[in-house]
Each structure stands twice: as structure tokens, then as C-alpha cells.
Design a protein around this motif. Structure first.
Motif, PDB file in Angstrom:
ATOM      1  N   ASP A   6       0.827  -1.198   0.000  1.00 36.50           N
ATOM      2  CA  ASP A   6       0.000   0.000   0.000  1.00 36.50           C
ATOM      3  C   ASP A   6       0.868   1.257   0.000  1.00 36.50           C
ATOM      4  OD1 ASP A   6       0.942   0.318   2.604  1.00 36.50           O
ATOM      5  OD2 ASP A   6      -0.921  -0.360   3.536  1.00 36.50           O
ATOM      6  N   LEU A   7       0.223   2.419  -0.153  1.00 39.95           N
ATOM      7  CA  LEU A   7       0.962   3.670  -0.281  1.00 39.95           C
ATOM      8  C   LEU A   7       1.810   3.948   0.950  1.00 39.95           C
ATOM      9  CD1 LEU A   7       1.626   6.278  -1.777  1.00 39.95           C
ATOM     10  CD2 LEU A   7      -0.454   7.281  -0.809  1.00 39.95           C
ATOM     11  N   ALA A   8       1.252   3.730   2.129  1.00 44.02           N
ATOM     12  CA  ALA A   8       2.002   4.004   3.355  1.00 44.02           C
ATOM     13  C   ALA A   8       3.267   3.149   3.421  1.00 44.02           C
ATOM     14  CB  ALA A   8       1.130   3.751   4.579  1.00 44.02           C
ATOM     15  N   GLY A   9       3.123   1.880   3.072  1.00 41.19           N
ATOM     16  CA  GLY A   9       4.282   0.997   3.070  1.00 41.19           C
ATOM     17  C   GLY A   9       5.285   1.392   2.011  1.00 41.19           C
ATOM     18  N   GLY A  10       4.779   1.810   0.844  1.00 41.80           N
ATOM     19  CA  GLY A  10       5.659   2.246  -0.233  1.00 41.80           C
ATOM     20  C   GLY A  10       6.459   3.479   0.146  1.00 41.80           C
ATOM     21  N   LEU A  11       5.826   4.410   0.860  1.00 42.24           N
ATOM     22  CA  LEU A  11       6.528   5.623   1.280  1.00 42.24           C
ATOM     23  C   LEU A  11       7.608   5.299   2.306  1.00 42.24           C
ATOM     24  CD1 LEU A  11       3.503   8.062   1.484  1.00 42.24           C
ATOM     25  CD2 LEU A  11       5.331   8.070  -0.227  1.00 42.24           C
ATOM     26  N   LYS A  12       7.339   4.345   3.185  1.00 45.85           N
ATOM     27  CA  LYS A  12       8.364   3.919   4.141  1.00 45.85           C
ATOM     28  C   LYS A  12       9.547   3.282   3.420  1.00 45.85           C
ATOM     29  CE  LYS A  12       5.281   3.161   8.092  1.00 45.85           C
ATOM     30  NZ  LYS A  12       4.711   2.158   9.023  1.00 45.85           N
ATOM     31  N   LEU A  13       9.229   2.455   2.416  1.00 46.08           N
ATOM     32  CA  LEU A  13      10.290   1.831   1.628  1.00 46.08           C
ATOM     33  C   LEU A  13      11.124   2.891   0.927  1.00 46.08           C
ATOM     34  CD1 LEU A  13      11.660  -0.647   0.308  1.00 46.08           C
ATOM     35  CD2 LEU A  13       9.856  -0.587  -1.440  1.00 46.08           C
ATOM     36  N   GLU A  14      10.449   3.883   0.346  1.00 43.95           N
ATOM     37  CA  GLU A  14      11.157   4.954  -0.345  1.00 43.95           C
ATOM     38  C   GLU A  14      12.087   5.705   0.605  1.00 43.95           C
ATOM     39  OE1 GLU A  14       9.421   8.029  -3.371  1.00 43.95           O
ATOM     40  OE2 GLU A  14       9.302   8.915  -1.364  1.00 43.95           O
ATOM     41  N   THR A  15      11.595   6.047   1.799  1.00 36.26           N
ATOM     42  CA  THR A  15      12.415   6.760   2.778  1.00 36.26           C
ATOM     43  C   THR A  15      13.642   5.955   3.159  1.00 36.26           C
ATOM     44  OG1 THR A  15      10.509   7.944   3.682  1.00 36.26           O
ATOM     45  CG2 THR A  15      12.448   7.754   5.098  1.00 36.26           C
ATOM     46  N   HIS A  16      13.450   4.660   3.366  1.00 39.87           N
ATOM     47  CA  HIS A  16      14.576   3.793   3.733  1.00 39.87           C
ATOM     48  C   HIS A  16      15.632   3.781   2.627  1.00 39.87           C
ATOM     49  CE1 HIS A  16      16.918   0.306   4.878  1.00 39.87           C
ATOM     50  NE2 HIS A  16      16.604  -0.271   3.746  1.00 39.87           N
ATOM     51  N   LEU A  17      15.204   3.590   1.387  1.00 46.64           N
ATOM     52  CA  LEU A  17      16.150   3.500   0.279  1.00 46.64           C
ATOM     53  C   LEU A  17      16.773   4.860  -0.030  1.00 46.64           C
ATOM     54  CD1 LEU A  17      14.063   1.099  -1.968  1.00 46.64           C
ATOM     55  CD2 LEU A  17      16.210   0.549  -0.806  1.00 46.64           C
ATOM     56  N   PHE A  18      16.001   5.916   0.124  1.00 50.97           N
ATOM     57  CA  PHE A  18      16.485   7.280  -0.096  1.00 50.97           C
ATOM     58  C   PHE A  18      17.617   7.621   0.877  1.00 50.97           C
ATOM     59  CE2 PHE A  18      15.799  11.740   1.453  1.00 50.97           C
ATOM     60  CZ  PHE A  18      16.339  12.414   0.361  1.00 50.97           C
ATOM     61  N   THR A  19      17.362   7.432   2.167  1.00 50.83           N
ATOM     62  CA  THR A  19      18.370   7.801   3.158  1.00 50.83           C
ATOM     63  C   THR A  19      19.583   6.873   3.125  1.00 50.83           C
ATOM     64  OG1 THR A  19      17.165   6.514   4.841  1.00 50.83           O
ATOM     65  CG2 THR A  19      16.686   8.866   4.695  1.00 50.83           C
TER      66      THR A  19
END
Length: 259
Positions: A218-231
Motif C-alpha cells: 500500500d501507499l504508506a508501506g511504499g513511502l516507508k520503503l522509499e524513505t529507507h532507500l532514499f536515506t
């Protein structure tokens, strides 16, 4: 190097080439060799982008129907599971991938093309999921990747009817990203792969992981994944090289120089 599938590497580009005349039909051996080529492409540091290619005449005509027809339920269950696993391994190559589609990409052939990040097709190609005409359904990702790519309604049209789409329709559906002359397919795919290969390898891998991984949650999980990979990229040379170029050269003029 396999008998029917091989990985050719040149200037940072790995070409996974199918060569099982006349139409590169997928059987158990092709499935195993394709998995080996995907693993090698994933692990080799000198491969920075990958092209999936079936040669000048045809990309892949699909699974070997003669071989499948004689299989029992148990045998087909094993083969189908292996084929799904192989397609997933190709899709998970942590580098940009481009499918260079010539001639026909049908059934398992189209499913293989769907694993790529970008698809370049010749102006004479025919693509489709004709499994329904054999009394079966796509079994190597077609019902899932195709629907995610072009939407469920358009995917159902192609899967329910088993019809072929030509290059023009495939482009309009978003099934392929670019159509070029039949003789220019590999060159066009190579141009894209070369462009990707010049970029930051780790950042590109993270971008692919974020996009593909986000589609499955879901979107919330996707945003968490993005933050993890981004940082996480702040621990890489990609980030340091890229931002140093931006500071030194300014916006619009920065170039990535790291490898």
C-alpha cells in the motif's frame, strides 16, 4: 554459457540473448539457463545495464507447447513454479533492463518482455497472450504484470481474446515504450542501456527497488520503503559524487562521474 541462453558483456552492457531456433520457445532448459544468466548479470560488477534480446527475427514465441502438452499435472506444476521463479529473477535484476523486441513476443515471450524496465519494439512486431486459445491462461506473470502495466480492462481484452496486437497498438496501450524500424531494435535498446549504464549504479538499483517494491504494497508501506532507500544512499559514493557535481557545476549542468 548455456546452450540456448547466454550473457554477452560489452562496455558495461550485458545482453541476455535467447537462441533456440526457430522462435526461441521456452522449455525447461531455457528456463534454467535464463535463470543462470539473470543471476550472472545481477552479480557481475562489469554489467551496469541489461538487454533482453531474442535476435533479429523474433524475440520469443512463448513456451514450448509440444513439450507442455505431454506433461502431467504434477510435472506441469513443477515447471510452472520454476518458470515463475525464473521470471521473478529476471525482473529482480538490480540494474536497468531493456527488452529489445523483434518479430513475435507471445505468451511466455511477452511475459519475459514484461519483466524489463523498458521495452523497445520493431515496427513489425506482434505481441499477445494467446494462452486462452489453448484452454489455459498465462502462467509466467502475464495476468499480474500485464494488468499492472496497462490496467485490468486492457489486460483482460488481450488475455480473454488471445488476440495479437501490432506495434502501433502496443505503443498506444503502453505495452511497449518505443517503436523503431525493424532493423534498428537492438541499436535503440543499446542506446537506452548505454544511457542507464552511465548513471549511478547504486542509486539506480534503489530507484528500481523502490518503484517495483512499492507496487506490491500500500501507499504508506511504499513511502516507508522509499524513505529507507532514499536515506540509505547517503552511505554511498553515488550520493557524494552526484551532489559534489551539483555544487560545483550548478543545476542543469551537473554530470554524474562516479562508476
Amino acid at each position: 554459457m548455456g546452450e540456448f541462453v547466454r550473457l554477452e558483456v560489452d562496455s558495461g552492457i550485458g545482453t541476455i540473448r535467447l537462441e533456440r531456433p526457430p522462435v526461441n520457445a521456452i522449455n525447461a532448459q531455457v528456463t534454467a539457463e535464463l535463470a543462470e544468466a539473470a543471476k550472472e548479470a545481477s552479480e557481475r560488477s562489469d554489467v551496469r545495464a541489461v538487454i533482453l534480446y531474442g535476435g533479429e527475427k523474433t524475440f520469443c514465441g512463448g513456451a514450448d507447447v509440444k513439450e507442455m502438452a505431454s506433461r502431467s499435472y504434477v510435472e506441469m506444476r513443477r515447471f510452472g513454479t520454476g518458470l515463475q521463479t525464473t521470471m521473478a529473477e529476471v525482473a529482480a535484476i538490480p540494474k536497468p533492463t531493456v527488452a529489445a523486441i523483434t518479430g513475435y513476443a507471445l505468451g511466455g515471450g511477452l511475459e519475459l518482455a514484461l519483466t524489463a524496465d523498458r521495452r523497445v519494439a520493431g515496427d513489425n512486431v506482434k505481441v499477445g497472450q494467446p494462452e486462452i486459445l489453448l484452454g489455459i491462461i498465462p502462467g509466467a506473470g502475464g495476468t499480474q504484470r500485464l494488468a499492472r502495466l496497462i490496467g485490468p480492462a486492457k489486460a483482460k481484452d488481450l488475455i480473454y481474446t488471445g488476440r495479437f496486437a501490432d506495434a502501433r497498438e502496443a505503443l498506444s496501450l503502453g505495452l511497449v515504450d518505443e517503436v523503431v524500424g525493424a532493423d534498428d531494435v537492438y541499436a535503440a535498446a543499446l542506446a537506452w542501456a548505454s544511457k542507464f549504464a552511465e548513471g549511478p549504479a547504486v542509486a539506480l538499483a534503489h530507484a528500481k527497488a523502490a518503484i517495483d517494491g512499492g507496487l506490491d504494497i500500500d501507499l504508506a508501506g511504499g513511502l516507508k520503503l522509499e524513505t529507507h532507500l532514499f536515506t540509505a544512499l547517503w552511505a554511498t559514493e553515488d550520493q557524494k559524487n552526484g551532489m559534489r557535481s551539483f555544487v560545483e557545476n550548478g543545476p542543469g549542468k551537473a554530470t554524474f562521474e562516479g562508476k
